[in-house]
Write an enzyme that holds these catalytic residues in place. Structure first.
Site, PDB file in Angstrom:
ATOM      1  N   ASP A   1      -0.213   1.661   6.185  1.00 15.24           N
ATOM      2  CA  ASP A   1       0.502   0.228   6.644  1.00 15.24           C
ATOM      3  C   ASP A   1       1.876   0.398   6.290  1.00 15.24           C
ATOM      4  OD1 ASP A   1       0.517  -2.219   7.338  1.00 15.24           O
ATOM      5  OD2 ASP A   1      -0.273  -3.019   5.448  1.00 15.24           O
TER       6      ASP A   1
ATOM      7  N   THR B   1       2.456 -13.196   8.046  1.00 16.23           N
ATOM      8  CA  THR B   1       2.048 -14.637   7.691  1.00 16.23           C
ATOM      9  C   THR B   1       2.921 -15.370   6.737  1.00 16.23           C
ATOM     10  OG1 THR B   1       0.499 -13.543   6.743  1.00 16.23           O
ATOM     11  CG2 THR B   1      -0.050 -14.191   8.439  1.00 16.23           C
TER      12      THR B   1
ATOM     13  N   ASP C   1      12.348   0.203  13.612  1.00 15.99           N
ATOM     14  CA  ASP C   1      13.679   0.744  13.402  1.00 15.99           C
ATOM     15  C   ASP C   1      13.848   1.449  14.935  1.00 15.99           C
ATOM     16  OD1 ASP C   1      15.866   2.666  12.643  1.00 15.99           O
ATOM     17  OD2 ASP C   1      15.060   2.956  10.803  1.00 15.99           O
TER      18      ASP C   1
ATOM     19  N   LYS D   1       4.263  -0.724   8.473  1.00 17.51           N
ATOM     20  CA  LYS D   1       5.064  -1.614   9.216  1.00 17.51           C
ATOM     21  C   LYS D   1       6.301  -0.988   9.769  1.00 17.51           C
ATOM     22  CE  LYS D   1       2.577  -5.690   7.220  1.00 17.51           C
ATOM     23  NZ  LYS D   1       1.911  -5.188   6.000  1.00 17.51           N
TER      24      LYS D   1
ATOM     25  N   ARG E   1      -7.974  -7.482  -3.147  1.00 14.38           N
ATOM     26  CA  ARG E   1      -8.555  -7.830  -4.651  1.00 14.38           C
ATOM     27  C   ARG E   1      -9.717  -8.324  -4.833  1.00 14.38           C
ATOM     28  NH1 ARG E   1      -3.149 -11.575  -4.573  1.00 14.38           N
ATOM     29  NH2 ARG E   1      -4.090 -11.547  -2.274  1.00 14.38           N
TER      30      ARG E   1
ATOM     31  N   LYS F   1      -6.706   1.536   2.873  1.00 15.23           N
ATOM     32  CA  LYS F   1      -5.459   1.237   3.498  1.00 15.23           C
ATOM     33  C   LYS F   1      -4.443   1.535   2.369  1.00 15.23           C
ATOM     34  CE  LYS F   1      -3.573  -3.052   3.870  1.00 15.23           C
ATOM     35  NZ  LYS F   1      -2.211  -3.229   3.389  1.00 15.23           N
TER      36      LYS F   1
HETATM   37  O1  C5P Z   1      -5.922  -8.696  -1.969  1.00 15.64           O
HETATM   38  P1  C5P Z   1      -6.316  -9.328  -0.371  1.00 15.64           P
HETATM   39  O2  C5P Z   1      -7.712  -9.167   0.137  1.00 15.64           O
HETATM   40  O3  C5P Z   1      -5.706 -10.513  -0.406  1.00 15.64           O
HETATM   41  O4  C5P Z   1      -5.230  -8.007   0.419  1.00 15.64           O
HETATM   42  C1  C5P Z   1      -5.063  -8.168   1.496  1.00 15.64           C
HETATM   43  C2  C5P Z   1      -4.416  -6.991   2.036  1.00 15.64           C
HETATM   44  O5  C5P Z   1      -3.950  -7.208   3.702  1.00 15.64           O
HETATM   45  C3  C5P Z   1      -3.035  -6.644   1.475  1.00 15.64           C
HETATM   46  O6  C5P Z   1      -2.863  -5.505   1.514  1.00 15.64           O
HETATM   47  C4  C5P Z   1      -1.972  -7.318   2.041  1.00 15.64           C
HETATM   48  O7  C5P Z   1      -0.767  -6.914   1.889  1.00 15.64           O
HETATM   49  C5  C5P Z   1      -2.420  -7.261   3.556  1.00 15.64           C
HETATM   50  N1  C5P Z   1      -2.171  -8.217   4.307  1.00 15.64           N
HETATM   51  C6  C5P Z   1      -2.199  -9.742   3.976  1.00 15.64           C
HETATM   52  N2  C5P Z   1      -2.084 -10.782   4.925  1.00 15.64           N
HETATM   53  C7  C5P Z   1      -1.503 -10.580   6.153  1.00 15.64           C
HETATM   54  C8  C5P Z   1      -1.132  -9.111   6.603  1.00 15.64           C
HETATM   55  C9  C5P Z   1      -1.588  -8.111   5.465  1.00 15.64           C
HETATM   56  O8  C5P Z   1      -2.901  -9.970   3.175  1.00 15.64           O
HETATM   57  N3  C5P Z   1      -1.121 -11.160   7.004  1.00 15.64           N
END
Ligand code: C5P
Length: 234
Positions: free
Chosen positions: A58, A114, A63, A60, A207, A31
């Site tokens: 991603d 979220t 527009d 999002k 992460r 992603k």
């Molecule tokens: O590092 P982590 O596993 O928390 O990352 C999750 C990924 O999913 C990030 O790119 C974050 O922007 C995305 N994301 C999220 N929660 C959401 C929508 C997208 O963590 N509700």
């Protein structure tokens, strides 16, 4: 089906590709989000394709329909596989996006971020809301009705969404942690097993892989958890 998507939330193409090269064949889909795409542009997507990887862009999008359709066309020309649009852009915007996407690219709807709680959504939309669950389902149903392939949703929303959207819809779920992992700043997390049991078709992991001591081993551990094996080979 390859259900694991690793979020390349890194500030430069150099760092992103070093990670991709280290993870090697343990991950097929990556992603690329707003930060990396804004810094590096389409070259980032081409570089991933050059390594045989598939791309979830991603961005999002939100527009007017014509503008979104043109951006979707540009992503299609780049051979992006998954692309996000905000469902709150409305039906005409999503229909224009769908039309521009062609048959190959899968559009995913973002319902409510979220990061927003019920009070904040109530303020923006000008009507009182005690809970957001119904709003998420309602927006997801509009997305499906316009022909989007699915939605991005937390593991906690996945069960109700699977029921509302049917078996074919994609439900792409971030906020995934192995039992042993920390939560970083994710308020609501799921394990691979629980998210899939709830109906997620794909899992987005950032992460726990990108900041792991061995990203390749971490990615393998997630693949093993997803595919139900107990062993994570490195
Ligand atoms: O590092 P982590 O596993 O928390 O990352 C999750 C990924 O999913 C990030 O790119 C974050 O922007 C995305 N994301 C999220 N929660 C959401 C929508 C997208 O963590 N509700």
């Amino acid at each position: 089906m390859n259900r694991l998507i690793v979020a390349l939330d890194l500030p430069s193409q150099r760092e992103a590709l070093a990670l991709v090269d280290e993870i090697d064949d343990a991950v097929e889909v990556y992603k690329v989000g707003l930060e990396l795409y804004t810094r590096e542009g389409p070259g980032m997507v081409r570089a991933l394709h050059g390594r045989g990887k598939r791309v979830f862009l991603d961005l999002k999008l939100h527009d007017i329909p014509t503008t979104v359709a043109r951006a979707v066309e540009a992503a299609r020309a780049l051979e992006v596989e998954f692309l996000t649009v905000h469902t709150s852009g409305g039906r005409p915007m999503m229909e224009a996006a769908r039309e521009a996407a062609g048959d190959e690219m899968k559009l995913l709807g973002v319902t409510l971020l979220t990061s927003l709680d019920a009070a904040e959504v109530s303020e923006v939309w000008g009507r009182p809301l005690d809970t957001l669950d119904g709003e998420v389902i309602r927006l997801a149903e509009i997305a499906r009705a316009t022909g989007l392939s699915g939605v991005v949703a937390s593991g906690h929303e996945a069960r109700a969404l699977r029921k509302a959207l049917g078996t074919e819809a994609l439900i792409v779920t971030p906020g995934i942690r192995l039992d042993s992992g920390g939560n970083d700043d994710q308020a609501r997390v799921s394990t691979p097993r629980s998210a899939i049991a709830a109906g997620a078709s794909h899992l987005v992991v950032g992460r726990p892989v990108t900041r792991a001591e061995s990203p390749r081993s971490a990615a393998r551990a997630f693949q093993a958890a997803i595919h139900g094996t107990t062993e994570a080979r490195s």
